[in-house]
Design a protein around this motif. Sequence first.
Motif, mmCIF file in Angstrom:
data_model
loop_
_atom_site.group_PDB
_atom_site.id
_atom_site.type_symbol
_atom_site.label_atom_id
_atom_site.label_comp_id
_atom_site.label_asym_id
_atom_site.label_seq_id
_atom_site.Cartn_x
_atom_site.Cartn_y
_atom_site.Cartn_z
ATOM 1 N N GLN A 1 0.813 -1.353 0.059
ATOM 2 C CA GLN A 1 0.081 0.138 0.006
ATOM 3 C C GLN A 1 0.990 1.391 0.006
ATOM 4 O OE1 GLN A 1 -2.511 -0.469 3.445
ATOM 5 N NE2 GLN A 1 -3.864 -1.742 2.433
ATOM 6 N N THR B 1 2.472 8.180 5.250
ATOM 7 C CA THR B 1 3.364 7.268 4.953
ATOM 8 C C THR B 1 4.854 7.519 5.221
ATOM 9 O OG1 THR B 1 2.170 6.603 3.029
ATOM 10 C CG2 THR B 1 4.158 5.691 2.691
ATOM 11 N N ARG C 1 2.964 6.307 -1.593
ATOM 12 C CA ARG C 1 1.510 6.880 -1.632
ATOM 13 C C ARG C 1 1.804 8.116 -0.598
ATOM 14 N NH1 ARG C 1 -2.015 3.270 2.352
ATOM 15 N NH2 ARG C 1 -0.586 4.528 3.724
#
Length: 378
Positions: free
Chosen positions: A86, A153, A149
Amino acid sequence: MRLLINLLFSLLLTISSPAHLVQQLFVDFSADESSWMAEIRFDAGMALPEMRVDKEAMQPKRQWLIDQTPQQHTELRKQAELYLRQAFQFYWVTESSENLIHYRVHFPEWDTSPPEFSKPFTDLGFAYFNVQCSGPIPESGGALEVRVREGDTPDFAFGYERIGSDRIVTAYPGKSLTLWTAEATPPSAQQSFLSFLDYGYRHVIPEGWDHVLFIAALCFLSFSWRPLLTQSLIFTLGHTITLALSISNTIPAIAPASMVWIEMLIAATIVYVALENLFTQKLKAHRLLTIFVFGLIHGLGFASVLGETIRASGSITMPLIAANLGVEVGQITVITFILVTLYWAKEKSYFPTIGKIASASIALVGTYWMVERLVGCI
């Protein structure tokens, strides 16, 4: 003027406790004609969703990781892979196309039973394990990019030591970074310098609200370029010295529990400078010495952020210069913004009142941070 003051006061009171500590993961990158590998030194705590949400949670220790059951280890690997997939993606980019790379994830420490976990950077004993992300390099020309991302993050600092280079480049949230080209070349020395320069700048803008407020407080006693630039340079000299001593291990690594005290002292420096503005009419020589000492204190917080990145680069001089130059540019940006924003009021009779109100507002925010962190120390 009342509107300006209200906006300033509201802004300062709504600033949350500053993000002085920037999350960062270190990556050993290697590549050849057919494949690439990015081995991440993964903070075990980041594999736990509940710990990522809790910003006050203490980083787990290596012994905690060793003591986990096989089922818990399986869950850690599962959550770590999910999180990384992700957090970033890899692309092969050419002049006419860009293709998502479906990379493989491997956990080398679990190749043995029981797993042998990597040792931490310092003797503080934190829990890390390695995660290897690997994929192919197409025969066609192009470049390998990583895209992080946007949002909450971490930064990813890519080192090239495995292929004979001491350069480090950092990929930031919401941005892309070229890691490798079809000509089999790592990032240039210039790219590495600019990466550390950018990292230092981000330590001030937008990540370092405490740094911003300290520099802002300086502006409301001597509202002109020359004395402000002098103070800024002296402040930078102070935290450069501390960072250099930390990187060279002349001063020991600071444990997280002690870092809370350092952060409390950093807040106290903001309060001191802002309050001094209220009781002093003009810049005095002793203030320069005070700013230098405060720079040493702020440097301890800076060392906790950037120290490991510079150590991992294998070269101290260039990253140290670039990072602190970035900090200085960030400080000058803050000074410039304040001077330009309030230039219209410089000659007004009520300008000293603006400075007093701004200083009092900064002192209030610094006091709030100081009390908040002091509570965390107890």
